[in-house]
Design an enzyme around this catalytic site. Sequence first.
Site, mmCIF file in Angstrom:
data_model
loop_
_atom_site.group_PDB
_atom_site.id
_atom_site.type_symbol
_atom_site.label_atom_id
_atom_site.label_comp_id
_atom_site.label_asym_id
_atom_site.label_seq_id
_atom_site.Cartn_x
_atom_site.Cartn_y
_atom_site.Cartn_z
ATOM 1 N N ILE A 1 51.589 54.810 55.716
ATOM 2 C CA ILE A 1 50.160 54.949 55.398
ATOM 3 C C ILE A 1 49.719 54.037 54.264
ATOM 4 O O ILE A 1 48.544 53.898 53.987
ATOM 5 C CB ILE A 1 49.798 56.422 55.035
ATOM 6 C CG1 ILE A 1 50.730 56.954 53.922
ATOM 7 C CG2 ILE A 1 49.805 57.301 56.282
ATOM 8 C CD1 ILE A 1 50.268 58.262 53.325
ATOM 9 N N GLY A 2 50.653 53.430 53.617
ATOM 10 C CA GLY A 2 50.249 52.547 52.518
ATOM 11 C C GLY A 2 51.442 51.803 51.994
ATOM 12 O O GLY A 2 52.581 52.014 52.415
ATOM 13 N N GLY B 1 53.346 50.849 48.458
ATOM 14 C CA GLY B 1 53.472 51.023 47.010
ATOM 15 C C GLY B 1 54.237 49.857 46.437
ATOM 16 O O GLY B 1 54.738 49.010 47.193
ATOM 17 N N GLU B 2 54.367 49.805 45.106
ATOM 18 C CA GLU B 2 55.064 48.695 44.470
ATOM 19 C C GLU B 2 56.542 48.680 44.811
ATOM 20 O O GLU B 2 57.174 47.645 44.938
ATOM 21 C CB GLU B 2 54.927 48.807 42.938
ATOM 22 C CG GLU B 2 55.187 47.494 42.239
ATOM 23 C CD GLU B 2 55.741 47.694 40.820
ATOM 24 O OE1 GLU B 2 56.245 46.711 40.265
ATOM 25 O OE2 GLU B 2 55.689 48.822 40.294
ATOM 26 N N PHE B 3 57.093 49.894 45.070
ATOM 27 C CA PHE B 3 58.540 49.995 45.265
ATOM 28 C C PHE B 3 58.946 50.114 46.730
ATOM 29 O O PHE B 3 60.131 50.184 47.042
ATOM 30 C CB PHE B 3 59.078 51.195 44.491
ATOM 31 C CG PHE B 3 58.800 51.117 43.010
ATOM 32 C CD1 PHE B 3 57.739 51.811 42.461
ATOM 33 C CD2 PHE B 3 59.585 50.311 42.189
ATOM 34 C CE1 PHE B 3 57.482 51.729 41.097
ATOM 35 C CE2 PHE B 3 59.332 50.241 40.828
ATOM 36 C CZ PHE B 3 58.266 50.938 40.273
ATOM 37 N N LYS C 1 57.054 58.606 49.482
ATOM 38 C CA LYS C 1 57.140 57.272 48.892
ATOM 39 C C LYS C 1 58.603 56.873 48.917
ATOM 40 O O LYS C 1 59.463 57.653 48.517
ATOM 41 C CB LYS C 1 56.654 57.286 47.440
ATOM 42 C CG LYS C 1 55.143 57.292 47.289
ATOM 43 C CD LYS C 1 54.791 57.127 45.821
ATOM 44 C CE LYS C 1 53.306 56.976 45.625
ATOM 45 N NZ LYS C 1 52.959 56.719 44.234
ATOM 46 N N ASP D 1 45.247 54.781 33.549
ATOM 47 C CA ASP D 1 44.852 54.009 34.732
ATOM 48 C C ASP D 1 44.024 54.884 35.668
ATOM 49 O O ASP D 1 44.241 54.904 36.882
ATOM 50 C CB ASP D 1 46.097 53.472 35.438
ATOM 51 C CG ASP D 1 45.769 52.342 36.408
ATOM 52 O OD1 ASP D 1 46.634 51.992 37.234
ATOM 53 O OD2 ASP D 1 44.623 51.839 36.353
HETATM 54 P P1 AMP Z 1 50.570 54.552 45.400
HETATM 55 O O1 AMP Z 1 51.784 53.776 45.387
HETATM 56 O O2 AMP Z 1 50.735 55.937 44.831
HETATM 57 O O3 AMP Z 1 49.389 53.856 44.820
HETATM 58 O O4 AMP Z 1 50.212 54.813 46.932
HETATM 59 C C1 AMP Z 1 49.792 53.804 47.777
HETATM 60 C C2 AMP Z 1 48.865 54.330 48.822
HETATM 61 O O5 AMP Z 1 49.501 55.312 49.584
HETATM 62 C C3 AMP Z 1 47.670 55.051 48.203
HETATM 63 O O6 AMP Z 1 46.639 54.169 47.915
HETATM 64 C C4 AMP Z 1 47.298 56.006 49.312
HETATM 65 O O7 AMP Z 1 46.482 55.399 50.229
HETATM 66 C C5 AMP Z 1 48.622 56.306 49.936
HETATM 67 N N1 AMP Z 1 49.133 57.566 49.392
HETATM 68 C C6 AMP Z 1 49.911 57.709 48.311
HETATM 69 N N2 AMP Z 1 50.187 59.001 48.119
HETATM 70 C C7 AMP Z 1 49.588 59.662 49.126
HETATM 71 C C8 AMP Z 1 49.490 61.026 49.453
HETATM 72 N N3 AMP Z 1 50.084 61.953 48.753
HETATM 73 N N4 AMP Z 1 48.793 61.381 50.524
HETATM 74 C C9 AMP Z 1 48.188 60.452 51.255
HETATM 75 N N5 AMP Z 1 48.224 59.162 50.972
HETATM 76 C C10 AMP Z 1 48.924 58.750 49.918
#
Ligand code: AMP
Length: 837
Positions: free
Chosen positions: A493-494, A496-498, A519, A612
């Site tokens: 769904i997305g 992240g940095e890692f 994650k 942030d």
């Molecule tokens: P982050 O690394 O936490 O910034 O997550 C990256 C992207 O993943 C976020 O911008 C969300 O779109 C998605 N995301 C992260 N955590 C969640 C979550 N708990 N539920 C749904 N989407 C998430």
Amino acid sequence: MHPAVNLLDSRTDMGDLGWIAYPKNGWEEIGEVDENFAPIHTYQVCNVMEQNQNNWLLTSWISNEGASRIFIELKFTLRDCNSLPGGLGTCKETFNMYYFESDNEDGRNIRENQYIKIDTIAADESFTELDLGDRVMKLNTEVRDVGPLTKKGFYLAFQDVGACIALVSVRVYYKKCPSVIRNLALFPDTITGADSSQLLEVSGSCVNHSVTDEPPKMHCSAEGEWLVPIGKCMCKAGYEEKNNTCQVCRPGFFKASPHSPSCSKCPPHSYTLEEASTSCLCEEHYFRRESDPPTMACTTPSPISSVKKSKITKNSISLSWQEPDRPNGIILEYEIKYFEKDQETSYTIIKSKETTVTADGLKPGSAYIFQIRARTAAGYGGFSRRFEIETIPVSVAASSDQSQIPIITLSLTVGVILLAVVVIGFLLSGRRCGYSKAKQDPEEEKMHFHNGHIKLPGVKTYIDPHTYEDPNQAVHEFAKEIEASCITIERVIGAGEFGEVCSGRLKLQGKREFPVAIKTLKVGYTEKQRRDFLGEASIMGQFDHPNIIHLEGVVTKSKPVMIVTEYMENGSLDTFLKKNDGQFTVIQLAEMLRGIASGMKYLSDMGYVHRDLAARNILINSNLVCKVSDFGLSRVLEDDPEAAYTTRGGKIPIRWTAPEAIAFGKFTSASDVWSYGIVMWEVMSYGERPYWEMTNQDVIKAVEEGYRLPSPMDCPVALYQLMLDCWQKDRNSRPKFDEIVSMLDKLIRNPSSLKTLVNASNSVSNLLVEHSPVGSSAYRSVGEWLEAIKMGRYTEIFMKNGYSSMDAVAQVTLEDESPCEKWSLTLHPLFPTGYQT
Ligand code: AMP
């Protein structure tokens, strides 16, 4: 004062005395003058040559004025019978004096035998012809007293039986003890007793502002003298004796008791602003115990000076101390304040009735400052000096079971003895706070404070995972380990940095399966990356709030390493709002903001500064509940594409960050409030980019010069005002998160309060009016004006949109919606801070 009161004085009585003389040839009044040639009533008789003389002279009625003993003073001359030729046979050298008592004046017809004889009066001195020739009068003075008198008055009578007498004056008087103040008691005028040896006991009354000690009494003698004083009065508290009166103690002075002799100056460290003070008040922070006399100086309690470390572990410090020598009363409790060294804004207070305390939930290998003070009925004493004590570092604690450290006595003279331990290097200042686990003595009450705000008991304090040398230890302290087999990964769904962020399902034993976000840490990570990645879980795991993203657990024992959180169906808030532009009611938006503020309040209460906060870091679920997420450590800003490097070397999301955080790295909950204001703006403008395409440098400059984002389109005045409040330059003037929550609650409960909208065109015109006198002769062209407001680079956009002259700019009116709308989206005008909706 003369103790005699005249009832009659023939000398001073100039009128007719009304005396009666009989027989006719007896006493007669003659006009005489005294030695000062003043006229005197003189009665004389001199029938020395005739036999059987019985001449009476009767006074008029004399009131005794209540006196029961009166005195009669006679002044007379008496002729020596020897000097009279041929009269020797009949001549007398005495006369008689009588009295007759009666209540009124009608006793004139009394018979001679009814008179009572007082005495036969003889002369001490008589005079001869020779004396007369010298014209010197030899006056005899005789005094007789009569008593006890029983009626209101009396008559006197003088009987001559053949003498040659001149009665020069008759004075009748009584004696009294005159009114006097003795020993602060007033004794009234007192007529002497009837008996010449009698002492009359008289009670005195205490003068104003005085009180009886022993009842005051004196004795009035027959001579009119006060004798034998007994008892006394004393000036009451607050008054002192001066000249037989009680004078008020002036401000700054006091008299505590009637027995104190005089007003005294307030003792050291006390004061009184009132007159008639019976004690002085202690200055602030000074105390006096209840049993102390008011003459005693106010002091701060002898501070607690001897503190012993009784047990130190990696997470706790136990102390004991001795009760101060002079605690100013019974010690009700002790207050122990402690905080991590250099982190004084986040401190914990423990109240204990014992002289021991254990501070737990501390960070290993960290120095803590302790101060102790006692509370008596008079209030708190001053804090002791600071005692610095370090917890045992994790490595030492692990290598040897060193839960007991030898007792080291700390005292003022010995100074601080630091334990020789390995100090864990942790550097992220401003994020270090104490963490207290709730296992507490029932006699103790523990409270946490952050930046002067009380943190309610039960609200934990955030602990920085960096303080754990081993990140695995931290993560397992705050996060549950989840078996990888319990997780089903469904889709990405997305990013992240890692590594990827996926959605999936979690099935824990005994619970039904539910959706989660997962994650992952990409393969080939470095140790630092792993630590930083799990760091977020260590932080998130400490929070438990409906508006903070909830951590389910971590997978660290198998690969890939994962962080499992609750699933937020609608993803990040900024994207969600952009996708749903204009789709929500103001109340729905306000409710989203309320949730974010509530989560932030929780974080700030815990002493966690987010740094942030931005709509991109808020997640929103299917119920439109917003939750704060993205709890990185140092990487939080590395990871944020919005973060830019500042001149200080840090990476900061400029548009969301408060000026003091950008300029001095001063990140606090107040700087989070600034960011919250930007989030409000993002939400109300459905994900618009703050400051649009302005460069970071221009944003910093404009904000520094006092410009602020204008209100988003159709934004309620109340919400825009709240944004402006969050963007106060002085961070202390910004609202606190709890105030923001209550403000939003109020607005949501009262939807009509959200009906007044800031009109975009209005706000733009306001900007122009406020900072750029459009329409006045100040600017000749649009270019000049834009330069003046540091927006010269937008001149072209203005021209393209048909605003080529100042007149055209000035004609922007309330009706002229579309150009303004365009303006607010393309021109990016900023608001001056002085703007008031
Ligand atoms: P982050 O690394 O936490 O910034 O997550 C990256 C992207 O993943 C976020 O911008 C969300 O779109 C998605 N995301 C992260 N955590 C969640 C979550 N708990 N539920 C749904 N989407 C998430």
